[in-house]
Design a protein around this motif. Structure first.
Motif, PDB file in Angstrom:
ATOM      1  N   GLN A   1       0.830  -1.214   0.000  1.00  0.00           N
ATOM      2  CA  GLN A   1       0.000   0.000   0.000  1.00  0.00           C
ATOM      3  C   GLN A   1       0.864   1.264   0.000  1.00  0.00           C
ATOM      4  OE1 GLN A   1      -3.393   0.042  -0.424  1.00  0.00           O
ATOM      5  NE2 GLN A   1      -3.030   2.217  -0.754  1.00  0.00           N
ATOM      6  N   HIS A   2       1.948   1.234   0.768  1.00  0.00           N
ATOM      7  CA  HIS A   2       2.889   2.361   0.784  1.00  0.00           C
ATOM      8  C   HIS A   2       3.470   2.562  -0.617  1.00  0.00           C
ATOM      9  CE1 HIS A   2       7.000   4.063   2.088  1.00  0.00           C
ATOM     10  NE2 HIS A   2       6.133   5.052   2.040  1.00  0.00           N
ATOM     11  N   PHE A   3       3.840   1.471  -1.261  1.00  0.00           N
ATOM     12  CA  PHE A   3       4.355   1.509  -2.631  1.00  0.00           C
ATOM     13  C   PHE A   3       3.312   2.110  -3.568  1.00  0.00           C
ATOM     14  CE2 PHE A   3       4.654  -1.251  -6.614  1.00  0.00           C
ATOM     15  CZ  PHE A   3       5.531  -0.398  -7.270  1.00  0.00           C
ATOM     16  N   THR A   4       2.089   1.616  -3.499  1.00  0.00           N
ATOM     17  CA  THR A   4       1.024   2.094  -4.382  1.00  0.00           C
ATOM     18  C   THR A   4       0.771   3.581  -4.188  1.00  0.00           C
ATOM     19  OG1 THR A   4       0.002  -0.093  -4.467  1.00  0.00           O
ATOM     20  CG2 THR A   4      -1.418   1.785  -5.017  1.00  0.00           C
ATOM     21  N   ASN A   5       0.666   4.013  -2.923  1.00  0.00           N
ATOM     22  CA  ASN A   5       0.414   5.434  -2.644  1.00  0.00           C
ATOM     23  C   ASN A   5       1.548   6.314  -3.171  1.00  0.00           C
ATOM     24  OD1 ASN A   5      -1.949   4.723  -1.352  1.00  0.00           O
ATOM     25  ND2 ASN A   5      -1.088   4.900   0.703  1.00  0.00           N
ATOM     26  N   THR A   6       2.775   5.893  -2.937  1.00  0.00           N
ATOM     27  CA  THR A   6       3.924   6.687  -3.375  1.00  0.00           C
ATOM     28  C   THR A   6       4.025   6.694  -4.894  1.00  0.00           C
ATOM     29  OG1 THR A   6       5.091   6.113  -1.336  1.00  0.00           O
ATOM     30  CG2 THR A   6       6.424   6.962  -3.140  1.00  0.00           C
ATOM     31  N   PHE A   7       3.831   5.537  -5.514  1.00  0.00           N
ATOM     32  CA  PHE A   7       3.897   5.438  -6.970  1.00  0.00           C
ATOM     33  C   PHE A   7       2.846   6.355  -7.604  1.00  0.00           C
ATOM     34  CE2 PHE A   7       3.502   3.663 -11.188  1.00  0.00           C
ATOM     35  CZ  PHE A   7       4.791   3.236 -11.499  1.00  0.00           C
ATOM     36  N   ARG A   8       1.635   6.313  -7.077  1.00  0.00           N
ATOM     37  CA  ARG A   8       0.548   7.152  -7.612  1.00  0.00           C
ATOM     38  C   ARG A   8       0.898   8.635  -7.447  1.00  0.00           C
ATOM     39  NH1 ARG A   8      -3.751   6.132  -4.355  1.00  0.00           N
ATOM     40  NH2 ARG A   8      -4.318   4.273  -5.516  1.00  0.00           N
ATOM     41  N   ARG A   9       1.412   9.000  -6.282  1.00  0.00           N
ATOM     42  CA  ARG A   9       1.766  10.398  -6.025  1.00  0.00           C
ATOM     43  C   ARG A   9       2.874  10.873  -6.982  1.00  0.00           C
ATOM     44  NH1 ARG A   9       2.384   9.994  -0.866  1.00  0.00           N
ATOM     45  NH2 ARG A   9       4.630   9.713  -0.839  1.00  0.00           N
ATOM     46  N   MET A  10       3.821   9.994  -7.292  1.00  0.00           N
ATOM     47  CA  MET A  10       4.966  10.382  -8.117  1.00  0.00           C
ATOM     48  C   MET A  10       4.670  10.304  -9.625  1.00  0.00           C
ATOM     49  SD  MET A  10       7.482  11.134  -5.963  1.00  0.00           S
ATOM     50  CE  MET A  10       9.005  10.951  -6.850  1.00  0.00           C
ATOM     51  N   THR A  11       3.790   9.397 -10.032  1.00  0.00           N
ATOM     52  CA  THR A  11       3.585   9.175 -11.473  1.00  0.00           C
ATOM     53  C   THR A  11       2.182   9.530 -11.950  1.00  0.00           C
ATOM     54  OG1 THR A  11       2.836   6.881 -11.249  1.00  0.00           O
ATOM     55  CG2 THR A  11       5.238   7.256 -11.424  1.00  0.00           C
ATOM     56  N   GLY A  12       1.248   9.638 -11.032  1.00  0.00           N
ATOM     57  CA  GLY A  12      -0.130   9.902 -11.423  1.00  0.00           C
ATOM     58  C   GLY A  12      -0.930   8.650 -11.734  1.00  0.00           C
ATOM     59  N   ALA A  13      -0.305   7.483 -11.610  1.00  0.00           N
ATOM     60  CA  ALA A  13      -0.991   6.213 -11.886  1.00  0.00           C
ATOM     61  C   ALA A  13      -0.609   5.198 -10.818  1.00  0.00           C
ATOM     62  CB  ALA A  13      -0.591   5.687 -13.256  1.00  0.00           C
ATOM     63  N   THR A  14      -1.472   4.226 -10.594  1.00  0.00           N
ATOM     64  CA  THR A  14      -1.123   3.144  -9.687  1.00  0.00           C
ATOM     65  C   THR A  14      -0.129   2.219 -10.391  1.00  0.00           C
ATOM     66  OG1 THR A  14      -2.874   1.685 -10.450  1.00  0.00           O
ATOM     67  CG2 THR A  14      -3.419   3.195  -8.613  1.00  0.00           C
ATOM     68  N   PRO A  15       0.611   1.414  -9.642  1.00  0.00           N
ATOM     69  CA  PRO A  15       1.518   0.465 -10.289  1.00  0.00           C
ATOM     70  C   PRO A  15       0.794  -0.472 -11.261  1.00  0.00           C
ATOM     71  CG  PRO A  15       2.017   0.606  -7.963  1.00  0.00           C
ATOM     72  CD  PRO A  15       0.749   1.384  -8.185  1.00  0.00           C
ATOM     73  N   GLY A  16      -0.390  -0.939 -10.869  1.00  0.00           N
ATOM     74  CA  GLY A  16      -1.164  -1.835 -11.749  1.00  0.00           C
ATOM     75  C   GLY A  16      -1.551  -1.143 -13.040  1.00  0.00           C
ATOM     76  N   ALA A  17      -2.021   0.086 -12.952  1.00  0.00           N
ATOM     77  CA  ALA A  17      -2.408   0.844 -14.150  1.00  0.00           C
ATOM     78  C   ALA A  17      -1.164   1.114 -15.017  1.00  0.00           C
ATOM     79  CB  ALA A  17      -3.088   2.140 -13.768  1.00  0.00           C
ATOM     80  N   TYR A  18      -0.069   1.423 -14.390  1.00  0.00           N
ATOM     81  CA  TYR A  18       1.170   1.652 -15.128  1.00  0.00           C
ATOM     82  C   TYR A  18       1.579   0.394 -15.874  1.00  0.00           C
ATOM     83  CZ  TYR A  18       6.007   2.899 -16.138  1.00  0.00           C
ATOM     84  OH  TYR A  18       7.206   3.141 -16.779  1.00  0.00           O
ATOM     85  N   ARG A  19       1.497  -0.741 -15.186  1.00  0.00           N
ATOM     86  CA  ARG A  19       1.858  -2.013 -15.816  1.00  0.00           C
ATOM     87  C   ARG A  19       0.950  -2.306 -17.007  1.00  0.00           C
ATOM     88  NH1 ARG A  19       2.638  -7.079 -12.048  1.00  0.00           N
ATOM     89  NH2 ARG A  19       4.827  -6.659 -12.386  1.00  0.00           N
ATOM     90  N   ARG A  20      -0.356  -2.100 -16.836  1.00  0.00           N
ATOM     91  CA  ARG A  20      -1.291  -2.354 -17.936  1.00  0.00           C
ATOM     92  C   ARG A  20      -1.028  -1.445 -19.133  1.00  0.00           C
ATOM     93  NH1 ARG A  20      -4.473  -3.046 -13.416  1.00  0.00           N
ATOM     94  NH2 ARG A  20      -5.281  -0.927 -13.481  1.00  0.00           N
ATOM     95  N   SER A  21      -0.594  -0.219 -18.872  1.00  0.00           N
ATOM     96  CA  SER A  21      -0.318   0.718 -19.967  1.00  0.00           C
ATOM     97  C   SER A  21       0.930   0.346 -20.755  1.00  0.00           C
ATOM     98  CB  SER A  21      -0.168   2.146 -19.425  1.00  0.00           C
ATOM     99  OG  SER A  21       1.075   2.307 -18.767  1.00  0.00           O
ATOM    100  N   MET A  22       1.763  -0.513 -20.167  1.00  0.00           N
ATOM    101  CA  MET A  22       3.000  -0.960 -20.839  1.00  0.00           C
ATOM    102  C   MET A  22       2.715  -2.019 -21.892  1.00  0.00           C
ATOM    103  SD  MET A  22       5.200   0.949 -19.387  1.00  0.00           S
ATOM    104  CE  MET A  22       6.677   0.256 -20.048  1.00  0.00           C
ATOM    105  N   ASN A  23       1.549  -2.643 -21.833  1.00  0.00           N
ATOM    106  CA  ASN A  23       1.206  -3.725 -22.785  1.00  0.00           C
ATOM    107  C   ASN A  23       0.621  -3.193 -24.047  1.00  0.00           C
ATOM    108  OD1 ASN A  23       2.122  -5.631 -21.001  1.00  0.00           O
ATOM    109  ND2 ASN A  23       0.143  -5.806 -19.991  1.00  0.00           N
TER     110      ASN A  23
END
Length: 161
Positions: A139-161
């Protein structure tokens, strides 16, 4: 200013254990510095006389190598300051002057960049990536990732495909 810093500490306490956090160290030092400037005889000008104001290329390289080698572990402000042979407060000033950011933001940036690379491999679970990048939990990872990139890690991963 000081109340804003205290609010950051309060948020950290709600998110997890700040006892081994570079951010907790940085915020604590910022509060202490602010109180010293408001109440003490030492001023910013008296501190900076004769002091090294920039990170040398060698110090920056050493810090980067240390952070990259220990990215999954607790990285303390004192550890980074020791690399440069300066106090924690002085290191914060050197970082701001040299890179325009705090040591904490620098380390988080490296962690997020590593996470982006790890997210390209679908075999890596989000929990494993969080651990490998030094986040307290997913959860800490997800919150920080979203704050820094504007997307959740899962959404970021899906956008890579």
């Amino acid at each position: 200013m000081t109340s804003s810093l205290l609010a950051v500490l309060e948020e950290m306490l709600r998110e997890g254990d700040p006892s081994c956090s570079l951010l907790a160290d940085s915020v604590s030092h910022a509060i202490a510095n602010r109180l010293t400037l408001l109440n003490g005889p030492e001023t910013e000008a008296s501190f900076s006389r004769g002091a090294q104001r920039q990170l040398s290329t060698r110090n920056f390289r050493s810090i980067r190598e240390f952070v990259e080698s220990n990215i999954a572990d607790c990285i303390r402000l004192e550890d980074l300051a020791a690399i440069c042979g300066v106090s924690s407060e002085h290191l914060i000033r050197m970082f701001k002057s040299s890179l325009g950011t705090s040591p904490h933001r620098y380390v988080v940036g490296l962690r997020i960049n590593l996470a982006k690379r790890l997210l390209t491999d679908p075999r890596n679970s989000l929990a494993d990536i969080a651990r490998q990048c030094g986040f307290a939990h997913q959860q800490h990872f997800t919150n920080t990732f979203r704050r820094m990139t504007g997307a959740t890690p899962g959404a970021y991963r899906r956008s890579m495909n």
